[in-house]
Motif scaffolding. Structure first.
Motif, PDB file in Angstrom:
ATOM      1  N   THR A 166      22.365  -1.276   2.670  1.00  0.00           N
ATOM      2  CA  THR A 166      23.661  -1.547   2.058  1.00  0.00           C
ATOM      3  C   THR A 166      24.710  -1.635   3.159  1.00  0.00           C
ATOM      4  O   THR A 166      24.447  -1.253   4.303  1.00  0.00           O
ATOM      5  N   TYR A 167      25.893  -2.098   2.794  1.00  0.00           N
ATOM      6  CA  TYR A 167      26.950  -2.182   3.806  1.00  0.00           C
ATOM      7  C   TYR A 167      28.326  -1.978   3.190  1.00  0.00           C
ATOM      8  O   TYR A 167      28.538  -2.149   1.985  1.00  0.00           O
ATOM      9  N   SER A 168      29.239  -1.588   4.052  1.00  0.00           N
ATOM     10  CA  SER A 168      30.663  -1.558   3.716  1.00  0.00           C
ATOM     11  C   SER A 168      31.412  -1.978   4.976  1.00  0.00           C
ATOM     12  O   SER A 168      30.841  -2.034   6.068  1.00  0.00           O
ATOM     13  N   ILE A 169      32.681  -2.274   4.814  1.00  0.00           N
ATOM     14  CA  ILE A 169      33.462  -2.689   5.988  1.00  0.00           C
ATOM     15  C   ILE A 169      33.911  -1.475   6.800  1.00  0.00           C
ATOM     16  O   ILE A 169      33.897  -1.497   8.025  1.00  0.00           O
ATOM     17  N   HIS A 170      34.265  -0.403   6.098  1.00  0.00           N
ATOM     18  CA  HIS A 170      34.690   0.830   6.776  1.00  0.00           C
ATOM     19  C   HIS A 170      33.887   2.002   6.228  1.00  0.00           C
ATOM     20  O   HIS A 170      33.394   1.963   5.092  1.00  0.00           O
ATOM     21  N   LEU A 171      33.765   3.059   7.005  1.00  0.00           N
ATOM     22  CA  LEU A 171      32.921   4.194   6.671  1.00  0.00           C
ATOM     23  C   LEU A 171      33.342   4.877   5.374  1.00  0.00           C
ATOM     24  O   LEU A 171      32.502   5.348   4.608  1.00  0.00           O
ATOM     25  N   ASP A 172      34.634   4.942   5.107  1.00  0.00           N
ATOM     26  CA  ASP A 172      35.120   5.669   3.937  1.00  0.00           C
ATOM     27  C   ASP A 172      35.288   4.775   2.708  1.00  0.00           C
ATOM     28  O   ASP A 172      35.866   5.198   1.707  1.00  0.00           O
ATOM     29  N   GLU A 173      34.760   3.565   2.762  1.00  0.00           N
ATOM     30  CA  GLU A 173      34.875   2.642   1.631  1.00  0.00           C
ATOM     31  C   GLU A 173      33.575   2.569   0.842  1.00  0.00           C
ATOM     32  O   GLU A 173      32.501   2.894   1.344  1.00  0.00           O
ATOM     33  N   SER A 174      33.693   2.111  -0.402  1.00  0.00           N
ATOM     34  CA  SER A 174      32.512   1.941  -1.245  1.00  0.00           C
ATOM     35  C   SER A 174      31.636   0.820  -0.703  1.00  0.00           C
ATOM     36  O   SER A 174      32.118  -0.125  -0.073  1.00  0.00           O
ATOM     37  N   GLU A 175      30.343   0.929  -0.960  1.00  0.00           N
ATOM     38  CA  GLU A 175      29.417  -0.111  -0.545  1.00  0.00           C
ATOM     39  C   GLU A 175      29.667  -1.397  -1.323  1.00  0.00           C
ATOM     40  O   GLU A 175      30.044  -1.366  -2.498  1.00  0.00           O
ATOM     41  N   ILE A 176      29.465  -2.510  -0.664  1.00  0.00           N
ATOM     42  CA  ILE A 176      29.643  -3.823  -1.277  1.00  0.00           C
ATOM     43  C   ILE A 176      28.271  -4.331  -1.710  1.00  0.00           C
ATOM     44  O   ILE A 176      27.347  -4.412  -0.895  1.00  0.00           O
ATOM     45  N   GLU A 177      28.134  -4.655  -2.986  1.00  0.00           N
ATOM     46  CA  GLU A 177      26.859  -5.087  -3.522  1.00  0.00           C
ATOM     47  C   GLU A 177      26.929  -6.541  -3.977  1.00  0.00           C
ATOM     48  O   GLU A 177      27.975  -6.996  -4.470  1.00  0.00           O
ATOM     49  N   PRO A 178      25.839  -7.300  -3.847  1.00  0.00           N
ATOM     50  CA  PRO A 178      25.818  -8.663  -4.382  1.00  0.00           C
ATOM     51  C   PRO A 178      25.891  -8.630  -5.903  1.00  0.00           C
ATOM     52  O   PRO A 178      25.473  -7.650  -6.534  1.00  0.00           O
ATOM     53  N   ASP A 179      26.420  -9.691  -6.484  1.00  0.00           N
ATOM     54  CA  ASP A 179      26.526  -9.811  -7.938  1.00  0.00           C
ATOM     55  C   ASP A 179      25.180 -10.283  -8.474  1.00  0.00           C
ATOM     56  O   ASP A 179      24.819 -11.455  -8.345  1.00  0.00           O
ATOM     57  N   LEU A 180      24.390  -9.371  -9.046  1.00  0.00           N
ATOM     58  CA  LEU A 180      23.048  -9.683  -9.518  1.00  0.00           C
ATOM     59  C   LEU A 180      22.959  -9.523 -11.032  1.00  0.00           C
ATOM     60  O   LEU A 180      23.593  -8.633 -11.607  1.00  0.00           O
ATOM     61  N   PRO A 181      22.166 -10.352 -11.692  1.00  0.00           N
ATOM     62  CA  PRO A 181      22.075 -10.300 -13.154  1.00  0.00           C
ATOM     63  C   PRO A 181      21.253  -9.108 -13.635  1.00  0.00           C
ATOM     64  O   PRO A 181      20.436  -8.558 -12.896  1.00  0.00           O
ATOM     65  N   GLU A 182      21.460  -8.722 -14.883  1.00  0.00           N
ATOM     66  CA  GLU A 182      20.600  -7.717 -15.512  1.00  0.00           C
ATOM     67  C   GLU A 182      19.288  -8.397 -15.876  1.00  0.00           C
ATOM     68  O   GLU A 182      19.206  -9.161 -16.843  1.00  0.00           O
TER      69      GLU A 182
END
Length: 233
Positions: free
Chosen positions: A156-172
């Protein structure tokens, strides 16, 4: 076998004891094939088919020996399938490590989720080698693409350490996957996306995640998760 379909009406996957997966609540089932480069490097996934299923509930093979794959035909009862679950039910945030070396991108890795799909490397470098040079925008873009195509969500990734992780928009949905190897195509994992709830046979929930891969060969050492054991040595 428990009749878990009586609980249909909400989206959920239930792992049964030494048995199959019950998929409840009108969750689409699709078939996706791995796309690879001319060098055999995994690049992306291609949707090839939407499978017809009952709306309320369908049952998927977990032992890997059904004659009606991806669906269960009760072969697990005949082959004495051991479906003992050992996957950690804790939070991935408690297990993650942060790859060092970058001020432009925070990359986290949870080894317990990894099924070694190979999207995190190419013939020139792997993601650990690339993270320290993500100040280069082209490298950073490449690393983000690698992470977003990781089916298990181990990366996973985020731009800064204290930010929420950025997730791809995936379908259910649940995807039956086909992987490409040097020997040809092989059956892959069950790829569950869109934050669908998964419940172990003992009633404990797995952490609800945007993407996760489930074993359907019956041989994973991290059941119900896939650990890549289905691939040839």
């Amino acid at each position: 076998m428990k009749d878990e379909c009586g609980n249909a009406g909400f989206k959920k996957i239930i792992v049964t004891e030494d048995g199959p997966y019950f998929v409840l609540g009108d969750i689409p089932l699709v078939h996706k094939v791995q796309i690879v480069s001319g060098h055999g490097e995994p690049l992306s996934w291609k949707l090839v088919k939407i499978l017809e299923t009952p709306k309320d509930c369908y049952v998927l093979c977990r032992c890997g020996q059904s004659s009606a794959k991806p669906f269960c035909d009760a072969t697990h009862c005949k082959v004495d399938f051991d479906g003992t679950e050992t996957a950690d039910t804790g939070l991935t945030s408690e297990r993650q490590i942060v790859y060092p070396g970058s001020t432009k991108l925070v990359v986290r890795y949870d080894d317990s989720l990894c099924m070694k799909a190979g999207f995190c490397a190419n013939r020139k470098a792997n993601i650990q080698e690339l993270v320290p040079i993500t100040e280069d925008i082209d490298v950073r873009t490449q690393v983000i693409g690698m992470i977003e195509r990781c089916p298990s969500g181990a990366l996973t990734y985020s731009i800064h350490l204290d930010e929420s992780e950025i997730e791809p928009d995936l379908p259910e949905q649940v995807a039956i996957t086909t992987e490409m190897t040097s020997e040809g195509s092989i059956n892959g994992s069950l790829w569950v996306t869109g934050g669908i709830a998964i419940e172990r046979a003992d009633g404990k929930p797995l952490e609800r995640r945007n993407r996760i891969t489930l074993c359907c060969c019956g041989r994973s050492k991290a059941k119900p998760l896939c650990d890549g054991t289905h691939r040839p040595d």
